[in-house]
Design a protein around this motif. Structure first.
Motif, short mmCIF file in Angstrom:
data_model
loop_
_atom_site.label_atom_id
_atom_site.label_comp_id
_atom_site.label_asym_id
_atom_site.label_seq_id
_atom_site.Cartn_x
_atom_site.Cartn_y
_atom_site.Cartn_z
N GLU A 116 72.88 68.32 11.78
CA GLU A 116 71.85 69.66 11.71
C GLU A 116 70.52 68.94 11.34
O GLU A 116 69.59 69.65 11.78
N THR A 117 70.60 67.72 10.75
CA THR A 117 69.19 67.27 10.38
C THR A 117 68.94 65.90 11.01
O THR A 117 69.95 65.12 11.06
N GLU A 131 70.18 59.97 11.01
CA GLU A 131 69.93 58.90 10.80
C GLU A 131 70.95 57.92 9.84
O GLU A 131 71.20 56.69 10.38
N LEU A 132 71.40 58.63 8.92
CA LEU A 132 72.35 57.99 7.96
C LEU A 132 73.62 57.65 8.76
O LEU A 132 74.25 56.52 8.31
N LEU A 133 74.06 58.76 9.69
CA LEU A 133 75.44 58.44 10.47
C LEU A 133 75.08 57.26 11.57
O LEU A 133 76.25 56.61 11.38
N GLU A 183 78.01 67.45 6.64
CA GLU A 183 77.40 68.54 5.68
C GLU A 183 76.88 67.78 4.34
O GLU A 183 76.19 68.08 3.76
N GLY A 184 78.09 67.12 4.00
CA GLY A 184 78.34 66.59 2.50
C GLY A 184 77.15 65.54 2.13
O GLY A 184 76.79 65.24 1.11
N ILE A 185 76.88 64.44 3.23
CA ILE A 185 75.91 63.22 3.39
C ILE A 185 74.64 63.90 2.88
O ILE A 185 74.14 64.58 3.64
N ARG A 186 74.04 63.13 1.85
CA ARG A 186 72.57 63.17 1.60
C ARG A 186 72.24 64.88 1.32
O ARG A 186 71.14 65.34 1.75
N ALA A 187 73.25 65.97 1.03
CA ALA A 187 73.10 67.33 1.17
C ALA A 187 72.15 67.62 0.04
O ALA A 187 71.12 68.37 0.30
N ASP A 188 72.10 67.10 -0.98
CA ASP A 188 71.08 67.14 -2.11
C ASP A 188 70.03 66.07 -2.28
O ASP A 188 69.83 65.63 -3.42
N ARG A 228 73.33 70.86 15.92
CA ARG A 228 72.07 71.73 16.34
C ARG A 228 70.84 70.69 16.38
O ARG A 228 70.33 70.90 17.30
N PHE A 229 70.97 69.66 15.64
CA PHE A 229 70.04 68.70 15.70
C PHE A 229 69.80 68.05 17.07
O PHE A 229 68.72 67.90 17.56
N PHE A 230 70.92 67.91 17.68
CA PHE A 230 70.68 67.12 19.05
C PHE A 230 70.96 68.35 20.21
O PHE A 230 70.59 68.06 21.37
#
Ligand code: C2E
Ligand code: MG
Ligand code: MG
Ligand code: MG
Length: 286
Positions: free
Chosen positions: A248-249, A254-256, A209-214, A267-269
Motif C-alpha cells: 500500500e505504500t 522499497e523494503l520488500l 502490513e506489519g513491516i515498518r507499520a509504526d 494499491r500502491f502499484f
C-alpha cells in the motif's frame, strides 16, 4: 460459520441471523441466472517487478454487476458459489475470460508477455475435469500455457494426494504456473510445498502490513521484517518466486525490494481495474 460451530450444538435463535440467512440464500439462488445473463465481470490488478517496476502479470478478480445491489466484490458471493457448487462453472467462465483478455494483450503487446493469474477454488482443484478444462480454455483462447498462472490457497493444496495431486502435476506439465495464495495465513509448510509443482508464493497481506507499520524502529515492524526476510530466503532456497500482496505504500515497496521479494501487488502499484485500463497501462498512457 455453520460448520465452525460443530455438530450437535444448540443454536440460539437470532432474528438478525435469520434475516442474514435469507439474504444469503436469495443471493445464492440468483447466481446461476446471473452467470447466464452475463452479470459477472473480471477486473485485473497489476503484479509489478520490484526490481524495475514493470508490470509482469495481472491477477483476475471477479465482480458481480448486480442489477439492484451494484458492483459486488467476490467476498459477497464466492463462498456461496463454493457452497452451491456453481464455482465450477463460474470459475471456468473467469478462466476463459481471463485467458482471452491475456491473449489480446499478447497480440497487441508481444514484448510485455503479460501473465494472467487466476484464482482456483478448492472445489475446482479437486474437480477431476480440471486439467481438461484448463487445456481446452488454453487452446480455444490461443494463450500459451506459460502465460497462465493458477493461484491456490494453502488449505486447498495441503494434504493433496491421489487424483488432485496428479492434476497439479499435469497442469504443471502443460506449462501452467502454480502459485500459493495468501501464503502465511495457513499451515505455511514449505517442506510439504516443496513436493508440489509450485512455482511461486504470494505472501499474505498481514505480513506486508506489519513491516515498518509504526516506523522502522518499532519492535513489531522489526519482527515482521525478519519473518518476511526468512520466508523469502526459504522460498528462494527451494526456487520459488515471491510476490508480496497488499503493498500500500512506497516505504513497503522499497523494503520488500530490499528483502529480495520478486514482485508486488497492491494499491500502491494500482487497484483492480477493468481490462481496458490494463490495456492503457500497457500502451504507456498515464
Ligand atoms: P486474493 O486472491 O488474495 O486477492 C487479493 C485481494 O486483495 C483482492 O480482493 C484485492 O482487491 C485486494 N487488494 C488489492 N490491493 C490491496 C491492498 O493494497 N491492500 C489490501 N488490504 N487488499 C488489497 P478482492 O478482489 O475483493 O478478492 C477477494 C478474494 O476473492 C481473493 O483474494 C480471492 O481469494 C477471491 N476471488 C476473487 N476472484 C476469484 C475468482 O475468480 N475465483 C475464485 N475462486 N476466487 C476469487
Ligand atoms: Mg474485496
Ligand atoms: Mg489470489
Ligand atoms: Mg491473495
Amino acid at each position: 460459520w455453520a460448520k465452525a460451530e460443530g455438530r450437535g450444538r444448540w443454536a440460539v435463535y437470532d432474528p438478525e441471523r435469520g434475516a442474514r440467512d435469507i439474504a444469503r440464500s436469495a443471493l445464492a439462488a440468483g447466481l446461476p441466472a446471473a452467470l447466464e445473463r452475463g452479470e459477472f465481470v473480471v477486473h485485473y490488478q497489476p503484479i509489478v517487478s520490484l526490481l524495475d517496476s514493470t508490470m509482469v502479470a495481472v491477477e483476475a478478480l471477479v465482480r458481480w454487476q448486480h442489477p439492484e445491489l451494484g458492483l459486488l466484490g467476490p467476498d459477497a458471493f464466492i463462498g456461496l458459489a463454493e457452497e452451491t457448487g456453481l464455482i465450477v462453472q463460474l470459475g471456468r467462465w473467469v478462466l476463459d475470460r481471463a485467458c482471452r483478455d491475456a491473449r489480446g494483450w499478447l497480440t497487441e503487446f508481444p514484448d510485455a508477455r503479460l501473465v494472467v493469474s487466476v484464482n482456483l477454488a478448492a472445489r475446482q482443484a479437486d474437480d477431476p475435469a480440471i486439467v481438461a478444462t484448463v487445456a481446452e480454455v488454453l487452446s480455444s483462447s490461443g494463450l500459451p500455457a506459460d502465460l497462465l498462472q493458477l493461484e491456490l490457497t494453502e488449505s486447498a493444496v495441503m494434504g493433496t494426494a491421489g487424483e488432485p495431486l496428479r492434476s497439479l502435476h499435469r497442469l504443471s506439465d502443460l506449462g501452467v504456473r502454480l502459485a500459493i495464495d495468501d501464503f502465511g495465513t495457513g499451515y505455511s509448510n514449505l517442506a510439504y510445498l516443496r513436493r508440489l509443482p509450485i512455482h511461486s508464493l504470494k505472501l499474505a497481506g498481514p505480513f506486508v502490513e506489519g513491516i515498518r507499520a509504526d516506523g522502522p524502529d518499532s519492535p513489531a515492524g522489526h519482527r515482521d521484517e525478519r519473518i518476511v526476510d526468512a520466508l523469502v530466503r526459504l522460498a528462494h532456497a527451494v526456487e520459488l518466486w515471491v510476490t508480496a500482496e497488499a503493498v500500500e505504500t512506497a516505504a513497503q515497496a522499497e523494503l520488500l525490494r530490499a528483502l529480495r521479494c520478486d514482485t508486488g501487488q497492491g494499491r500502491f502499484f494500482g487497484p483492480p481495474a477493468p481490462a481496458d485500463e490494463i490495456t492503457a497501462r500497457l500502451r504507456g498512457e498515464p
